[in-house]
Design a protein around this motif. Sequence first.
Motif, PDB file in Angstrom:
ATOM      1  N   GLY A  55     -25.690   9.092  61.854  1.00 34.11           N
ATOM      2  CA  GLY A  55     -24.325   8.607  62.031  1.00 34.11           C
ATOM      3  C   GLY A  55     -24.291   7.295  62.793  1.00 34.11           C
ATOM      4  N   CYS A  56     -23.106   6.942  63.238  1.00 35.04           N
ATOM      5  CA  CYS A  56     -22.925   5.691  63.969  1.00 35.04           C
ATOM      6  C   CYS A  56     -23.814   5.691  65.225  1.00 35.04           C
ATOM      7  CB  CYS A  56     -21.452   5.546  64.363  1.00 35.04           C
ATOM      8  SG  CYS A  56     -21.136   4.164  65.487  1.00 35.04           S
ATOM      9  N   PRO A  57     -24.623   4.633  65.411  1.00 35.56           N
ATOM     10  CA  PRO A  57     -25.507   4.586  66.583  1.00 35.56           C
ATOM     11  C   PRO A  57     -24.757   4.626  67.920  1.00 35.56           C
ATOM     12  CG  PRO A  57     -26.044   2.823  65.029  1.00 35.56           C
ATOM     13  CD  PRO A  57     -24.759   3.459  64.551  1.00 35.56           C
ATOM     14  N   ARG A  58     -23.500   4.206  67.932  1.00 33.91           N
ATOM     15  CA  ARG A  58     -22.743   4.192  69.197  1.00 33.91           C
ATOM     16  C   ARG A  58     -22.076   5.526  69.496  1.00 33.91           C
ATOM     17  NH1 ARG A  58     -19.420  -1.468  69.380  1.00 33.91           N
ATOM     18  NH2 ARG A  58     -21.186  -2.858  69.679  1.00 33.91           N
ATOM     19  N   CYS A  59     -21.255   5.994  68.532  1.00 33.56           N
ATOM     20  CA  CYS A  59     -20.460   7.200  68.803  1.00 33.56           C
ATOM     21  C   CYS A  59     -21.103   8.459  68.210  1.00 33.56           C
ATOM     22  CB  CYS A  59     -19.036   7.027  68.276  1.00 33.56           C
ATOM     23  SG  CYS A  59     -18.955   6.958  66.472  1.00 33.56           S
ATOM     24  N   HIS A  60     -22.178   8.278  67.405  1.00 39.17           N
ATOM     25  CA  HIS A  60     -22.911   9.387  66.776  1.00 39.17           C
ATOM     26  C   HIS A  60     -22.023  10.221  65.860  1.00 39.17           C
ATOM     27  CE1 HIS A  60     -26.074   8.220  69.517  1.00 39.17           C
ATOM     28  NE2 HIS A  60     -25.257   8.397  70.528  1.00 39.17           N
TER      29      HIS A  60
ATOM     30  N   PRO B 260     -17.553  10.003  59.684  1.00 40.26           N
ATOM     31  CA  PRO B 260     -17.548   8.548  59.830  1.00 40.26           C
ATOM     32  C   PRO B 260     -17.395   8.114  61.289  1.00 40.26           C
ATOM     33  CG  PRO B 260     -15.415   9.302  59.017  1.00 40.26           C
ATOM     34  CD  PRO B 260     -16.316  10.509  59.051  1.00 40.26           C
ATOM     35  N   CYS B 261     -17.718   6.847  61.523  1.00 39.32           N
ATOM     36  CA  CYS B 261     -17.635   6.250  62.859  1.00 39.32           C
ATOM     37  C   CYS B 261     -16.228   6.409  63.436  1.00 39.32           C
ATOM     38  CB  CYS B 261     -17.981   4.763  62.747  1.00 39.32           C
ATOM     39  SG  CYS B 261     -17.610   3.784  64.214  1.00 39.32           S
ATOM     40  N   SER B 262     -16.174   6.794  64.729  1.00 33.55           N
ATOM     41  CA  SER B 262     -14.875   6.910  65.373  1.00 33.55           C
ATOM     42  C   SER B 262     -14.743   5.942  66.555  1.00 33.55           C
ATOM     43  CB  SER B 262     -14.650   8.360  65.842  1.00 33.55           C
ATOM     44  OG  SER B 262     -15.652   8.725  66.764  1.00 33.55           O
ATOM     45  N   CYS B 263     -15.577   4.896  66.565  1.00 34.86           N
ATOM     46  CA  CYS B 263     -15.461   3.877  67.602  1.00 34.86           C
ATOM     47  C   CYS B 263     -14.112   3.173  67.471  1.00 34.86           C
ATOM     48  CB  CYS B 263     -16.565   2.811  67.434  1.00 34.86           C
ATOM     49  SG  CYS B 263     -18.237   3.402  67.731  1.00 34.86           S
ATOM     50  N   PRO B 264     -13.568   2.712  68.589  1.00 37.35           N
ATOM     51  CA  PRO B 264     -12.348   1.902  68.504  1.00 37.35           C
ATOM     52  C   PRO B 264     -12.602   0.661  67.658  1.00 37.35           C
ATOM     53  CG  PRO B 264     -13.199   1.965  70.765  1.00 37.35           C
ATOM     54  CD  PRO B 264     -14.066   2.865  69.947  1.00 37.35           C
TER      55      PRO B 264
END
Length: 103
Positions: free
Chosen positions: A83-88, A91-95
Amino acid sequence: MSGIGEFQKLIEDIYLERDAGRGLEGSTLWFIEEVGELVRALRRDERENLEEEFGDVFAWLVSLASISGVDLERVAFEKYGRGCPRCHQTPCSCPVPQARSGG
Ligand SMILES: [Zn+2]
């Protein structure tokens, strides 16, 4: 034929000797030129040309990875395979980042 690793091996068999001889700098310039052609095709929405340019850009990206001794399939899945490297999340749930302005 399937998978990024298999494609990288295929491109190595076809071009690595030539591309390594040209060197990283020369091959990078070719890559940038192909990226420019892809951007033009995207803007003009030319379907057939667009598919060809995606293929070219990917082949050059793979070739640069090979010249640099990078296993593109491994690094891509190591970074994005969970998944997203930041929020894991997938789909990505980063702002949503703010649009950049200026330099
Ligand atoms: Zn995220």
